[in-house]
Design an enzyme around this catalytic site. Structure first.
Site, short mmCIF file in Angstrom:
data_model
loop_
_atom_site.label_atom_id
_atom_site.label_comp_id
_atom_site.label_asym_id
_atom_site.label_seq_id
_atom_site.Cartn_x
_atom_site.Cartn_y
_atom_site.Cartn_z
N ARG A 287 0.68 -1.21 0.00
CA ARG A 287 0.14 -0.13 -0.11
C ARG A 287 0.85 1.23 0.20
NH1 ARG A 287 -2.13 -3.32 -1.22
NH2 ARG A 287 -2.19 -1.50 -2.81
N GLY B 194 -4.89 -5.40 -9.28
CA GLY B 194 -4.64 -4.35 -8.19
C GLY B 194 -3.70 -5.05 -7.37
N CYS B 195 -3.86 -4.65 -6.07
CA CYS B 195 -2.89 -5.45 -4.99
C CYS B 195 -2.56 -6.69 -5.01
CB CYS B 195 -3.23 -4.68 -3.65
SG CYS B 195 -2.50 -5.70 -2.50
N PHE B 196 -1.32 -7.20 -5.28
CA PHE B 196 -1.34 -8.60 -5.39
C PHE B 196 -1.68 -9.52 -4.17
CE2 PHE B 196 3.53 -7.45 -5.80
CZ PHE B 196 3.71 -7.19 -4.49
N TRP B 197 -1.61 -8.85 -2.94
CA TRP B 197 -1.79 -9.78 -1.72
C TRP B 197 -3.07 -10.47 -1.79
CZ3 TRP B 197 -0.81 -5.04 2.39
CH2 TRP B 197 0.76 -4.97 2.45
#
Length: 446
Positions: free
Chosen positions: A2, A53-56
């Site tokens: 983030r 988007g965020c890969f988590w």
């Protein structure tokens, strides 16, 4: 990963790049020597690289699909060094107009068994698990590094990707959603992300959780997607059964550790006057309206008259911060001035000054008990006064404002300012808790 709202920001571990130069096009399935597991993968497995988007959250959601063997976080199809720090720095430079080179996208490399799950099923999960209409962003994550993308390794994969995009676009259009912005292109560069980002939500169950995307299901066809094999999306809450005037809804996910923590620390002790409901669907209650798509869990949305007025996303154990947010929405301006700015109402103006019924004075945000009516007494000060609080209900803080040395009293549940305590009260405590009416609610005994 983030830049603006990470809960919490993790320390990055040191990690060597596993794919460089012309080898960047290789996947672990195609190059066993570069597989970080150290085990040669099944040669019959297939691999595709997806940006959501965020890969988590993307890593976690894609790994839930039966037939997926492994999901790895990485960076793909940029023209710069493939590291966390380089990507963030380059995105800042792009925004300043200082560099026009293409940035990498945060991606997940999905290795799957075609005998158990088809590429179309993998892509159906991809389309449903994020919002592919947002361009260079995903929820609150803004930047070209968060673009939606499908990076293919063969013309056959590209054809399936294009076909599934067309099918999902038709479903989105029918639902009144916008145009898909997902990039479909051959994989030209791939870097495995640092070790700290691998299996992040398994290592950090209270971390950021991707919720899903538009709420529009990928349509099943005879060409390969077995609708029965996909878990149906949970139904939204029935708006008719909720409190339309003011209702709080917690949107959660089944395997979200932060959601479970919020439930244990906040919801299981809920006494707030604002009713709360829980939903596994990421659609608004029927007949109600969300201001924008949901992007993470837990998200607490406050609805008034069936429309979203505010939301609170994520939870890291800071319950006071959540209550401050809710108080900022439901308290009046005068209440907020007292509660959050250590204000004071004028003497003899409080509505509860002459309240003499049997009952409990409670926190106006959390509903937690603060004082019982039998501890209230007439002090002549102009503010409601009590000689003893409910056990554990308040906290004490030194106050040296206005040239005085006093002991401030706050609500233990929400942290809001209540008033002060003095040493001139009646027995048995000899204390006088001088409290502002406007930051109290009164609940009469039955």
């Amino acid at each position: 990963m983030r830049q603006t709202h990470r809960w919490p920001l993790i320390a990055l571990g040191l990690s060597a790049l596993l794919h460089t130069g012309t080898d960047n096009q290789a996947t672990a399935a195609q190059n066993p020597a570069r597989d970080p597991s150290g085990v040669a993968p099944d040669p019959t497995a297939d691999t595709i690289v997806l940006g959501m988007g965020c890969f988590w959250g993307a890593e976690k959601r894609m790994s839930e699909l039966p037939g997926v063997i492994d999901v790895e976080s990485g960076y793909a199809n940029g023209e710069i060094e493939g590291t966390y720090e380089a990507i963030l720095a380059h995105e800042r430079a792009r925004r300043r107009g200082a560099d026009e080179k293409r940035n990498h996208a945060e991606v997940v490399k999905v290795r799957f068994d075609p005998a158990r799950v088809s590429l179309e099923q993998v892509l159906a999960k991809f389309w449903e698990s994020h919002d592919p209409t947002q361009g260079d962003r995903q929820g609150n994550d803004v930047g070209s590094n968060y673009r939606s993308a499908i990076y293919t390794s063969s013309p056959e994969q590209a054809a399936v990707a294009e076909r599934t995009r067309a099918r999902y676009q038709a479903a989105l259009t029918q639902a009144g959603r916008g145009a898909i912005t997902t990039e479909i292109a051959p994989l030209s560069a791939y870097f495995r992300a640092e070790e700290a980002h691998q299996d992040y939500l398994r290592k950090n169950p209270r971390g950021y959780c991707g919720l899903g995307g538009t709420g529009v299901a990928y349509p099943g066809t005879a060409s390969g997607v077995d609708e029965a094999a996909e878990s149906p999306s949970p139904d939204p809450l029935d708006g008719a059964t909720l409190e339309r005037a003011r209702q709080l809804v917690m949107f959660e996910a089944e395997y979200c550790g932060a959601c479970k923590q919020f439930k244990a620390e906040v919801l299981d002790h809920w006494q707030s006057p604002v009713p709360v409901a829980r939903s596994l669907s990421f659609s608004a209650p029927t007949g109600w309206t969300l201001d924008k798509p949901l992007f993470a869990t837990p998200t607490l949305v406050l609805f008034e008259d069936g429309r979203e007025v505010s939301r609170y996303t994520g939870y890291d154990g800071d319950a006071t911060r959540f209550w401050s947010w809710l108080g900022g929405q439901i308290l009046t301006p005068e209440q907020r001035r007292i509660a959050f700015e250590q204000g004071t109402e004028r003497a003899f103006t409080g509505s509860l000054l002459d309240e003499k019924r049997s009952g409990t004075f409670v926190d106006p945000i959390t509903g937690a008990p603060l004082f019982r009516s039998e501890t209230k007494f007439e002090s002549g000060s102009g503010w409601p006064s009590f000689f003893d609080p409910v056990d554990g209900a308040i906290t004490f803080h030194e106050d040296v404002s206005h040239g005085m040395r006093r002991v401030e009293v706050r609500s233990a549940s929400s942290g809001i300012h209540l008033g002060h305590v003095f040493e001139d009260g009646p027995p048995p405590t000899r204390k006088r808790y001088c409290i502002n009416s406007r930051v109290l609610s009164f609940v009469p005994d039955p």
